[in-house]
Design an enzyme around this catalytic site. Sequence first.
Site, short mmCIF file in Angstrom:
data_model
loop_
_atom_site.label_atom_id
_atom_site.label_comp_id
_atom_site.label_asym_id
_atom_site.label_seq_id
_atom_site.Cartn_x
_atom_site.Cartn_y
_atom_site.Cartn_z
CG ASP A 147 -1.87 1.08 1.32
OD1 ASP A 147 -2.72 1.17 0.41
OD2 ASP A 147 -1.81 1.88 2.28
CD GLU B 278 -2.11 2.34 -3.49
OE1 GLU B 278 -3.27 2.63 -3.78
OE2 GLU B 278 -1.74 2.28 -2.31
#
Lengths: 701, 120
Positions: free
Chosen positions: A352, A389
């Site tokens: 993330d 990401e």
Amino acid sequence: MTSNGVRMDRYPTHSIKGVKFRAGHALPFGTSLIPGGVNFSVYSNHATACTLVLFEKGAREPRLEIPLPEAFRTGNVWSITVFDLDIEMLEYGYRMEGPFQPERGHRFDSSKVLLDPYARAVGGRDRWLTPQEPGTPYPFRSSMLFEDFDWEDDIPPDLPMEDLVIYETHVRGFTRHSSSGVRAPGTFAGLKEKIPYLKALGVNCVELMPIFEFDEWEHSRRLPDGSLTVNYWGYSTMAFFAPKAGYAATGHMGMQADELKTLVKALHAEGIEVILDVVFNHTNEGNELGPTLSFRGLDNKTYYMLTPDGRYYNFSGCGNTLNCNNPVVRSMVLDCLRYWVAEYHIDGFRFDLAAILNRDQNGAPLTNPPLLETLAFDPILGRTKLIAEAWDPGGLYQVGSFPNYGRWAEWNGPYRDTLRRFLTGEEGQVAPMTQRVEGSPDLYWWRATNASINFITSHDGFTLYDLFAYSQKHNLANGEDNRDGENNNISWNCGFEGETNDPEINALRLRLVRNAYAILMTSQGVPLIVAGDEFGRTQKGNNNAYCQDNEISWLDWTLAEKNADLLRFVRGMIHLRRDHPILRKRTVYGRGGGAPYPQLSFHGTRPWYLDRSGYNRVLAWMLEGETADGTPDAVYVAVNMYWDGLQFVLPACPGNREWRVAANTSLPSPQDFREPGTETPLETPGEIIVGPRSVMVLVST
Amino acid sequence: MSCSVTSENGIATVTLTGEIDGQSAPSIQDELLKVLPGEGKVLVDFSRVTFLSSAGLRLLLVLTRAVRGGGGTLVLAGVIDPIREVMEQTGFLTHLTLVPTLSDGLAELDAASAAQGHAP
């Protein structure tokens, strides 16, 4: 060790109130079982004293506190071995003495009992939404697990990256709804009961939204209408080594590890990999006003990126930023990932806001970030999928430029945005779409298609159905007056905002959903789909359901019946991708295939000619090559995003074979998808009519 | 927690009663590993076990392996549903042999020894 196998360190040297202990081993960090006892080891660079605090499981107050003698410290590591502990009933933590000087980066507070950063389990949230007792002095405690799971002959599938079809899901949301029909709703065990469904769907990789222990009560609010918001998604890690107990039916028994491992083993047995969505960019300790739970009280200056005056840098948008390129923190991240791979047989990680991992200790981007390099070359992670990401809320955007060492794949944000624009009828999308279909050579031409994770939706944002049912977000249920959530969704409601009885609008929406799957499954790169999208899941226009632990988020399995036609189509497209390796080539960029055909060629309504101008809304492409067994193979995809039907003249089918129609999203089910062997011949040789806003997929026979 | 062992017709019947947890599991394990036949048939009456912790499950696995290692068979009879559910969710069930009743257990042990008797 003496010849009779007795170690001298089995004997205690100290005792307090009948509990015996001795100086411990500095490594490994965390707790480890040794003969007769438990070894505890914790790092702090700036603490002046350390006390081990022992609890009986669930007790409000500590059972015993053991201040560690100075002789129990090696360098900046405190360690102790304590004997005769019942590890099932043990909970523990640390009190650290040290300065409280925020301006110098120190925030020690010895009134707090801190979580072990290496805690294998956390007590205090054994069941999801365990009622909070106000004033509980030590709400979270570290605990131990048995790590003796019998994996038998489990072998991780180790699938080639480009062969994956990734299925992103939330552990709880997947089966919590009463319609799921599982015996243990909302748990790892419940997910395991759904493996036959996943297998039939054809996905071969499950990506679990965060399962590291977090506090679902964090920022919880009771809204004026009586509803409760909680931290449902869990992008707020409390303990990096601990699986979330509340996601296990057996978490209250301390068996969450066994239950998760049983799930992983069962998925592997069906050839399905497991990727974890991991959050290393921040912790749940928040900003200067946040709680002191672990890192802040252990060694604030080491674990967090701090401004020169000792405040928290907030590149994560969540209050603090984990100091990932500090060598100590970097080691912890590496230890953590190794642990999940070695102990839980995890196949990959999706990081993330991974751009944060590229920042140095002052937040500046690094060209050769040590953490990413370490992970890329680590032997235990040698076959582990690493997916970034590649952006962060601090403004670092690295899609296509994320330091990858030949290992890291990326969530392809431009794929999502281009496909959305194309599907919703925006002009100017044909040229960019050619890039997306080809595996985004504009971003990855020097690498391979499998660096690109292609997606149109993710947990974050609209569901696929809502993408075509809502032009605006509808987040009032989140209690922030609709201010939260992305405003630029590139969505289109097809003429009516929200649910409608208009059969034409409903048919159009489901057709656009089919179009999305048809393009996603025929694009080079690695497709990622979101659980429930395959049967038309809706969040009623909520595009930021992080706090909604209710029917807004949970998969409603009755939709799988209601939209069984759509589900059949998606299943068919996933299988079509599996059956045609030419749809998932590792390299296609600019390379010829078997003469005279290139591996991938672009076409328009006329063969071998593509109008790339801004007003064009049609695109076709052809793939040529072989099937897995070496049979010549070709696939042709025609996309018409214009509002009228159009005639496409086809390129000749390679090898004097014949085109047959496998998919046609303008037709009702079951004509929308033809099973292999039942594809329909063309009505007129050499041409097709592609309906308005429709996709056709042709295969060669 | 109580634990007793009787032996008849070459079958050791272990009767466990109460809760098996990290406190009681080690002593039960020590006791049973001493008396259980290394090779032979073991029937565990589990119907009066009301709670089984993580350590208790591990005890069962150790016992099963010990008996199996000697070429024998260990069967658990009358495991209550909540415990069976936990066994399934945590993967232990695949390693254990469960039967509904003691008489089913006797039949299972007979079948196991018959199968062994006919093994080449």
